[in-house]
Design an enzyme around this catalytic site. Structure first.
Site, PDB file in Angstrom:
ATOM      1  N   SER A   5      34.752  38.712 -29.980  1.00  0.00           N
ATOM      2  CA  SER A   5      35.975  38.861 -30.741  1.00  0.00           C
ATOM      3  C   SER A   5      37.107  39.194 -29.826  1.00  0.00           C
ATOM      4  CB  SER A   5      35.839  40.010 -31.703  1.00  0.00           C
ATOM      5  OG  SER A   5      37.107  40.411 -32.102  1.00  0.00           O
ATOM      6  N   ALA A 144      35.046  48.179 -28.389  1.00  0.00           N
ATOM      7  CA  ALA A 144      35.222  48.261 -26.936  1.00  0.00           C
ATOM      8  C   ALA A 144      35.644  46.895 -26.415  1.00  0.00           C
ATOM      9  CB  ALA A 144      33.914  48.680 -26.255  1.00  0.00           C
ATOM     10  N   LYS A 145      36.164  46.867 -25.232  1.00  0.00           N
ATOM     11  CA  LYS A 145      36.411  45.599 -24.543  1.00  0.00           C
ATOM     12  C   LYS A 145      36.518  45.901 -23.060  1.00  0.00           C
ATOM     13  CE  LYS A 145      37.354  42.123 -26.513  1.00  0.00           C
ATOM     14  NZ  LYS A 145      36.716  40.913 -27.003  1.00  0.00           N
ATOM     15  N   GLY A 146      36.160  44.935 -22.249  1.00  0.00           N
ATOM     16  CA  GLY A 146      36.256  45.159 -20.816  1.00  0.00           C
ATOM     17  C   GLY A 146      36.393  43.855 -20.084  1.00  0.00           C
TER      18      GLY A 146
END
Ligand code: NAD
Length: 455
Positions: A5, A144-146
């Protein structure tokens, strides 16, 4: 791409969290919002969009302002240095991030991207977006995202593997099957997840498949993961078609983008009787008012950018496709394609967002004023993260599910989420997007309220 996403890239404009909160206003926001901000500036950064949506949803529910303030900020952002030996023996140093937004409902969940423009703020904004997406689906995950600021096209396979293994080591303390579970995103794929899972497992001294999702099935990936975002778009489009009084067999559909999301959505809707009259890839599209044979048109994975090679009475540009006189428009390629510039010319009766962030905020307001319903990305394409959740369950239980089971459970989760958003939309007389954010924020806020602030 197998993104869990993420909205498409915007420009990172804010340099500090507080500045961004102040700048976070909307034309529909209360009059006391900051007046000197250009609310129609397009495109917004991911962080601006996420914060604007947070405040917009907060304005619609009875929520403790302290919880809103908390949610405007990430729990933590891990920034790491990733040295990689290039094939010529030199060492290049990259910067990687992992942003944890909110974990009140469960372990953090979100993609890892390799892209030259990855920044801290982008990871924070996209991590927030994941919080809402997981919450609207009622998954026991936070957001979260990274990523690593690197152009993956500049790396050989060996360099990509070394980058991934070293990045996994650098963020090892902040990920794990009960802590934070990354997934593929822009520039990363199931092989990247396999290396990450291996690097993590080697240090743990045991095989830990649940540390990432979107893996190849042979090491604990789920059946049906790749098709899931497109399948969920089709399921939600089908429900929305019915809800808005149309019959799927008499529905003309135009779909921008014929990749994983677009092709899977197109073929399912076609199978269910819809008339898919136009599809496109980056080079343009084909149009047939009598309906295209979606199974005969190769998807991006099957044969990249082959849409225009297909026989059809007419070709259309991507701009023209968006403005076709159809019943349903599904933008499923990239972000920011429906803008203030073309929103007046959209002729579809219903828009279902397949891509992340295809409608800018300014366009959203214009389309809402015109009475065209837009079913938002965080609901429609959430099949990806939902099947990631199934993958995680399968990994933890060491028991794989059949494709049929994955599809059945996805259908059921999507219908539950659709019903929750529909009820909120009806109760509050708001747009589909606002209803989805209200559902998500209410769930996150209630969990914060129940758990309280520690210490
Ligand atoms: P993909 O790479 O499989 O396919 C993208 C398609 O869009 C291709 O047909 C490509 O030719 C076309 N395209 C690229 N640029 C375009 C442009 N400027 N105009 C028109 N068409 C263009 O990508 P995907 O996985 O299908 O992802 C599509 C969108 O859905 C993205 O916004 C992505 O973030 C989002 N999404 C993907 C997933 C996933 O798991 N695949 C999950 C949720 C959301």
């Amino acid at each position: 791409m197998a993104a869990e996403s993420e909205p498409e890239r915007g420009v990172d404009v804010d340099s500090g969290a507080d500045a961004a909160v102040d700048a976070d206003v909307d034309a529909d926001a209360p009059a006391d919002a900051a007046a000197d901000v250009d609310v129609d500036a397009e495109p917004e950064s991911a962080l601006e969009t996420a914060r604007r949506q947070l405040h917009r949803a907060a304005d619609r529910i009875d929520i403790d302002p302290n919880i809103v303030e908390r949610l405007a900020h990430p729990k933590a952002v891990h920034e790491v240095t990733v040295p990689v030996e290039r094939d010529d023996g030199t060492v290049e140093v990259f910067t990687g991030y992992r942003a944890h937004h909110d974990g009140v409902r469960g372990p953090y969940k979100g993609g890892l991207r390799y892209h030259p423009e990855v920044t801290r703020d982008e990871c924070v904004g996209l991590g927030m977006w994941m919080t809402w997406k997981c919450a609207v689906m009622d998954l026991p995950f936070g957001g979260a995202k990274g990523g690593v600021a690197v152009n993956p096209k500049d790396l050989s396979e060996g360099e990509t593997e070394r980058l991934t293994r070293r990045f996994a080591e650098e963020i090892r303390d902040s990920i794990g099957p009960t802590v934070d579970i990354p997934a593929p995103d822009m520039g990363t794929d199931p092989q990247t997840m396999a290396w990450l899972m291996d690097a993590y497992s080697m240090q743990e001294g045991e095989t830990v498949p649940g540390v990432v999702t979107g893996k190849p099935p042979v090491i604990g990936g789920s059946e049906g993961r790749a098709e899931a975002p497109g399948r969920s778009v089709a399921i939600i489009a089908r429900e929305a078609i019915d809800y808005h009084g149309m019959a799927i067999r008499e529905t003309d559909v135009a779909i921008q983008g014929y990749g994983s999301v677009g092709s899977n959505a197109a073929r399912l809707l076609d199978d269910w009787g819809a008339n898919v009259v136009a599809v496109s890839d980056v080079n343009g599209g084909v149009h047939d008012v009598n309906g295209l044979d979606t199974h005969a048109i190769p998807s991006h994975d099957e044969e990249p950018e082959a849409v225009l090679n297909q026989p059809a009475p007419e070709t259309v540009s991507n701009a023209e496709l968006l403005e076709l006189d159809v019943d349903v428009l599904i933008p499923a390629a990239i972000g920011n394609v429906i803008t203030a510039e073309n929103a007046d010319r959209i002729r579809a009766d219903l828009v279902v967002e397949g891509a992340n962030g295809p409608t800018t905020s300014a366009a959203d307001r214009i389309i809402a004023d015109r009475g065209i319903p837009v079913v938002p990305d965080i609901l429609a394409n959430a099949g990806g993260v939902t099947v990631s959740y199934f993958e995680w369950l399968q990994d933890i239980n060491r028991r794989s599910w059949s494709l049929e089971r994955v599809r059945e459970e996805l259908e059921s989760e999507m219908l539950d989420a659709w019903d929750a958003v529909r009820r909120e939309r009806e109760a509050r007389a708001v747009t589909w997007r606002d209803a989805a954010y209200v559902v998500a924020l209410s769930r996150v806020a209630e969990a914060h309220d129940a758990r309280g602030l520690w210490p």
